[in-house]
Structures are given as C-alpha cells and as structure tokens.
Scaffold this motif. Structure first.
Motif, PDB file in Angstrom:
ATOM      1  N   TRP A  36       0.944  -1.161   0.135  1.00 26.09           N
ATOM      2  CA  TRP A  36       0.217  -0.138  -0.152  1.00 26.09           C
ATOM      3  C   TRP A  36       0.175   1.469   0.111  1.00 26.09           C
ATOM      4  O   TRP A  36       0.831   2.153  -0.181  1.00 26.09           O
ATOM      5  N   LEU A  37       2.155   0.949   0.229  1.00 30.99           N
ATOM      6  CA  LEU A  37       2.621   2.671   0.522  1.00 30.99           C
ATOM      7  C   LEU A  37       4.167   2.116  -0.930  1.00 30.99           C
ATOM      8  O   LEU A  37       3.639   2.994  -1.136  1.00 30.99           O
ATOM      9  N   MET A  38       5.521   1.316   0.117  1.00 28.81           N
ATOM     10  CA  MET A  38       6.563   1.467  -0.475  1.00 28.81           C
ATOM     11  C   MET A  38       7.155   0.340  -0.443  1.00 28.81           C
ATOM     12  O   MET A  38       6.705   0.189   0.862  1.00 28.81           O
ATOM     13  N   LYS A  39       8.379   0.120  -1.179  1.00 20.92           N
ATOM     14  CA  LYS A  39       9.044  -0.876  -0.910  1.00 20.92           C
ATOM     15  C   LYS A  39       9.974  -0.703   0.437  1.00 20.92           C
ATOM     16  O   LYS A  39       9.872   0.949   0.660  1.00 20.92           O
ATOM     17  N   ALA A  43      10.757  -2.481  10.694  1.00 19.43           N
ATOM     18  CA  ALA A  43      10.624  -3.257  11.438  1.00 19.43           C
ATOM     19  C   ALA A  43      10.178  -2.487  13.139  1.00 19.43           C
ATOM     20  O   ALA A  43      10.637  -1.749  12.803  1.00 19.43           O
ATOM     21  N   ALA A  44       9.258  -3.189  13.578  1.00 14.37           N
ATOM     22  CA  ALA A  44       8.735  -2.604  14.341  1.00 14.37           C
ATOM     23  C   ALA A  44       9.618  -2.905  15.582  1.00 14.37           C
ATOM     24  O   ALA A  44       9.076  -2.871  16.824  1.00 14.37           O
ATOM     25  N   VAL A  45      10.499  -2.140  15.931  1.00  8.45           N
ATOM     26  CA  VAL A  45      11.475  -1.534  16.916  1.00  8.45           C
ATOM     27  C   VAL A  45      11.599  -0.061  17.339  1.00  8.45           C
ATOM     28  O   VAL A  45      12.686   0.244  16.492  1.00  8.45           O
ATOM     29  N   LYS A  46      11.815   0.216  18.510  1.00  9.50           N
ATOM     30  CA  LYS A  46      11.803   1.670  18.244  1.00  9.50           C
ATOM     31  C   LYS A  46      13.173   2.474  17.939  1.00  9.50           C
ATOM     32  O   LYS A  46      14.395   0.710  18.255  1.00  9.50           O
ATOM     33  N   GLY A  47      13.582   3.056  17.429  1.00  6.61           N
ATOM     34  CA  GLY A  47      14.466   3.369  16.606  1.00  6.61           C
ATOM     35  C   GLY A  47      15.034   3.313  15.550  1.00  6.61           C
ATOM     36  O   GLY A  47      16.747   3.149  15.021  1.00  6.61           O
ATOM     37  N   HIS A  48      14.669   1.854  14.756  1.00 10.85           N
ATOM     38  CA  HIS A  48      14.758   0.556  13.743  1.00 10.85           C
ATOM     39  C   HIS A  48      15.604   2.000  12.544  1.00 10.85           C
ATOM     40  O   HIS A  48      14.033   2.908  12.386  1.00 10.85           O
ATOM     41  N   ALA A  49      16.066   1.852  12.013  1.00  8.12           N
ATOM     42  CA  ALA A  49      16.015   2.697  10.691  1.00  8.12           C
ATOM     43  C   ALA A  49      16.003   2.339   9.749  1.00  8.12           C
ATOM     44  O   ALA A  49      16.065   0.708   9.077  1.00  8.12           O
ATOM     45  N   PHE A  50      15.320   2.700   8.813  1.00  7.11           N
ATOM     46  CA  PHE A  50      14.022   1.493   7.164  1.00  7.11           C
ATOM     47  C   PHE A  50      14.606   2.805   6.081  1.00  7.11           C
ATOM     48  O   PHE A  50      14.115   4.214   6.335  1.00  7.11           O
ATOM     49  N   THR A  51      14.243   2.532   5.293  1.00 10.73           N
ATOM     50  CA  THR A  51      13.856   3.303   4.513  1.00 10.73           C
ATOM     51  C   THR A  51      12.574   2.809   3.001  1.00 10.73           C
ATOM     52  O   THR A  51      12.289   1.692   2.995  1.00 10.73           O
ATOM     53  N   GLY A  57      11.793   7.638  -6.554  1.00  6.94           N
ATOM     54  CA  GLY A  57      12.828   8.245  -5.723  1.00  6.94           C
ATOM     55  C   GLY A  57      12.743   7.318  -3.838  1.00  6.94           C
ATOM     56  O   GLY A  57      12.041   6.220  -3.813  1.00  6.94           O
ATOM     57  N   SER A  58      13.065   8.039  -2.552  1.00  4.94           N
ATOM     58  CA  SER A  58      13.269   6.918  -1.605  1.00  4.94           C
ATOM     59  C   SER A  58      13.334   7.791  -0.150  1.00  4.94           C
ATOM     60  O   SER A  58      13.875   9.016  -0.095  1.00  4.94           O
ATOM     61  N   VAL A  59      12.681   7.560   0.785  1.00  2.00           N
ATOM     62  CA  VAL A  59      12.315   8.275   1.961  1.00  2.00           C
ATOM     63  C   VAL A  59      12.865   7.686   2.748  1.00  2.00           C
ATOM     64  O   VAL A  59      13.409   6.938   3.215  1.00  2.00           O
ATOM     65  N   ASP A  60      13.964   8.374   3.682  1.00  4.30           N
ATOM     66  CA  ASP A  60      14.835   7.315   4.970  1.00  4.30           C
ATOM     67  C   ASP A  60      14.711   8.287   5.957  1.00  4.30           C
ATOM     68  O   ASP A  60      13.105   9.075   6.854  1.00  4.30           O
ATOM     69  N   CYS A  61      13.921   7.230   6.931  1.00  2.00           N
ATOM     70  CA  CYS A  61      13.090   6.985   8.392  1.00  2.00           C
ATOM     71  C   CYS A  61      14.073   6.149   9.963  1.00  2.00           C
ATOM     72  O   CYS A  61      14.346   5.033   8.974  1.00  2.00           O
ATOM     73  N   ASP A  77      12.003  11.873   5.522  1.00  2.00           N
ATOM     74  CA  ASP A  77      12.667  13.070   5.523  1.00  2.00           C
ATOM     75  C   ASP A  77      13.117  11.834   4.463  1.00  2.00           C
ATOM     76  O   ASP A  77      13.603  11.283   3.793  1.00  2.00           O
ATOM     77  N   ALA A  78      12.999  13.212   3.030  1.00  2.00           N
ATOM     78  CA  ALA A  78      13.275  13.267   1.612  1.00  2.00           C
ATOM     79  C   ALA A  78      13.331  13.997   0.653  1.00  2.00           C
ATOM     80  O   ALA A  78      12.520  15.240   1.053  1.00  2.00           O
ATOM     81  N   MET A  79      14.300  14.225   0.281  1.00  2.00           N
ATOM     82  CA  MET A  79      14.431  15.581  -0.631  1.00  2.00           C
ATOM     83  C   MET A  79      14.515  16.922   0.509  1.00  2.00           C
ATOM     84  O   MET A  79      13.887  17.870  -0.703  1.00  2.00           O
ATOM     85  N   GLY A  80      14.821  17.187   1.148  1.00  2.00           N
ATOM     86  CA  GLY A  80      15.123  18.746   1.955  1.00  2.00           C
ATOM     87  C   GLY A  80      13.634  18.556   3.016  1.00  2.00           C
ATOM     88  O   GLY A  80      14.428  19.646   3.495  1.00  2.00           O
TER      89      GLY A  80
END
Length: 134
Positions: A36-39, A43-51, A57-61, A77-80
């Motif tokens: 429904w969103l994107m590839k 991971a449902a873990v506090k502090g986990h970084a994912f893309t 393009g991509s989003v840093d989360c 965080d994406a494109m500024g």
C-alpha cells in the motif's frame, strides 16, 4: 510567532471497518507496507532506521514510537523535507478511527506539502484495498 520555524501538517482521518489489530499489521509488516505504501525494510522496533523506496526516489525513516495496535510514529526525510509521520488507531464500534499526521512542512515546501496531501489520499485508498482482501 516566528514564521521561519512555523510548519504545517497533512492530516488524513478515516473510519475503517476493520479492528485495530488488522490495521496495525498492515502498518508494520514489511510485505503489507510494500503493497500500500512503498518497498521497505521496516521493523517494528523503536530506533530502527528504514528506507521506503518508490519509483521517484526514497525516504529515510526511523521509528520513534510504537504502541502496538494504538500508535506508530516515524521520521520521514526526503528531498529536503524533514518530517514526522504519526499513525493513531482508535477503536470505534466494530471498526477503527485511523488518523495519520505528517508534520514538519516549512512554508517554502509548498510542493512537498501538496504532494503529501495527494499522496496520502492515494496511500489510504491502497491501504483500504489491502485490508479488504482477506
């Protein structure tokens, strides 16, 4: 109020005829998020970084908070754009009131703001299709 730091939020709210547990799965399981969103490598873990990866393009989360079946918050965080997306699930009758807020749009980010308004409506439609399948 300092207008330079004033930010706006995109908010989408829907009544969804599914229990919070089912919606939570769609918000937190990578194979469902991809539908429904994107590839992603969520991971449902506090502090986990994912893309999140889309055609554009991509989003840093990074996961900020999670309270199973109730609330989920992560950076977007994406494109500024540096923003925070917060999902809130509230049981309502036989279904759930689902609220998504993406906050952090600066006044000079009108295009990103409008894109998010359009994008989240589309994502919500996709999410409801995923939820309606099983």
């Amino acid at each position: 109020m300092n207008t330079a730091t004033e930010t706006r939020a995109v908010i989408v709210e829907r009544e969804i005829a599914h229990p919070p547990e089912k919606i939570w799965r769609a918000l937190t399981q990578p194979h469902l998020i991809a539908e429904w969103l994107m590839k992603n490598d969520f991971a449902a873990v506090k502090g986990h970084a994912f893309t999140l990866s889309g055609d554009w393009g991509s989003v840093d989360c990074r996961v900020l908070e999670l309270e199973p079946n109730k609330a989920l918050s992560y950076t977007w965080d994406a494109m500024g754009l540096e923003s925070v997306v917060t999902w809130t699930l509230t049981p309502k009758g036989a279904g759930t009131h689902l609220r998504m807020e993406q906050k952090g749009f600066r006044p000079d980010q009108q295009q990103a703001f409008q894109g998010a308004q359009y994008g989240w409506q589309k994502f919500f439609g996709n999410l409801e299709q995923v939820l309606g399948r099983d």
